[in-house]
Write an enzyme that holds these catalytic residues in place. Structure first.
Site, PDB file in Angstrom:
ATOM      1  N   VAL A 138       0.915  -1.145   0.000  1.00 47.13           N
ATOM      2  CA  VAL A 138       0.000   0.000   0.000  1.00 47.13           C
ATOM      3  C   VAL A 138       0.953   1.193   0.000  1.00 47.13           C
ATOM      4  CG1 VAL A 138      -1.801   1.253   1.251  1.00 47.13           C
ATOM      5  CG2 VAL A 138      -1.826  -1.255   1.210  1.00 47.13           C
ATOM      6  N   PRO A 139       1.144   1.808  -1.169  1.00 51.01           N
ATOM      7  CA  PRO A 139       2.307   2.686  -1.391  1.00 51.01           C
ATOM      8  C   PRO A 139       2.236   4.075  -0.759  1.00 51.01           C
ATOM      9  CG  PRO A 139       0.950   2.644  -3.348  1.00 51.01           C
ATOM     10  CD  PRO A 139       0.329   1.666  -2.379  1.00 51.01           C
ATOM     11  N   CYS A 140       2.297   4.119   0.559  1.00 51.35           N
ATOM     12  CA  CYS A 140       2.309   5.403   1.261  1.00 51.35           C
ATOM     13  C   CYS A 140       3.574   6.206   0.939  1.00 51.35           C
ATOM     14  CB  CYS A 140       2.154   5.191   2.760  1.00 51.35           C
ATOM     15  SG  CYS A 140       3.353   4.068   3.488  1.00 51.35           S
ATOM     16  N   HIS A 141       4.626   5.518   0.473  1.00 52.57           N
ATOM     17  CA  HIS A 141       5.869   6.220   0.126  1.00 52.57           C
ATOM     18  C   HIS A 141       5.686   7.112  -1.107  1.00 52.57           C
ATOM     19  CE1 HIS A 141       5.919   2.439  -2.183  1.00 52.57           C
ATOM     20  NE2 HIS A 141       6.623   3.103  -3.092  1.00 52.57           N
TER      21      HIS A 141
END
Length: 173
Positions: free
Chosen positions: A136-139
């Site tokens: 889950v690409p919070c970056h």
């Protein structure tokens, strides 16, 4: 965020440090860098979740992470169990899943996408509490001016992930 006792975990040694992977029978429930902010209390001291490296979801995640870090995977295909967040957090995490590799979004853009344009700070808090780093690409969430801001796993890791994905210039691709 409260997790159930049915959760199992294992570890994975990534190029960016040791990661802890947790799953339920419904899917991947957590992926954290060891020692990152907002690590569940069950993992912050002696690990309270049983280790099950043979769990099929954990095995699938490890395989896909290996491909991702080798530059051979741009999307993840693992079942997710994000039920441990609030409804608001889950809506933010679902919006993060729509940011493609090679792309970024600001916290304001994410708040617009979930229909809560005034909730930029709350979106930031939900992004920071994302229990499934990398997948889950919070970056991929940046400050309004495109600056690297906040990442529970550390800004160096955020920069390395964005470099691997071709967003930032560097040698990790």
């Amino acid at each position: 965020m409260k997790f159930t006792r049915s959760i199992v975990q294992t570890t994975f040694q990534s190029p960016l440090g040791k990661m802890i992977i947790a799953a339920t029978d419904n899917g991947l429930a957590g992926l954290w860098f060891e020692g990152q902010r907002h690590l569940p209390p069950e993992l912050a001291g002696p690990v309270l979740w049983p280790s099950d490296p043979a769990h099929p979801v954990l095995q699938k995640v490890i395989g896909q992470l290996q491909e991702y870090f080798a530059g051979q995977r741009t999307q993840f295909d693992v079942p997710l169990d994000l039920a441990y967040g609030t409804a608001f957090q889950q809506s933010v995490w679902q919006a993060l899943l729509k940011i493609p590799q090679g792309g970024t979004a600001s916290y304001g853009e994410v708040s617009q996408r979930i229909g809560k344009p005034a909730a930029v700070r709350a979106v930031g808090a939900a992004v920071g509490r994302n229990p499934v780093s990398v997948i889950v690409p919070c970056h991929r969430v940046m400050g309004a001016n495109g600056a690297l801001t906040g990442y529970a796993g550390g800004l160096e890791r955020k920069a390395a992930l964005l470099t691997l994905e071709g967003v930032l210039q560097g040698s990790a691709s």
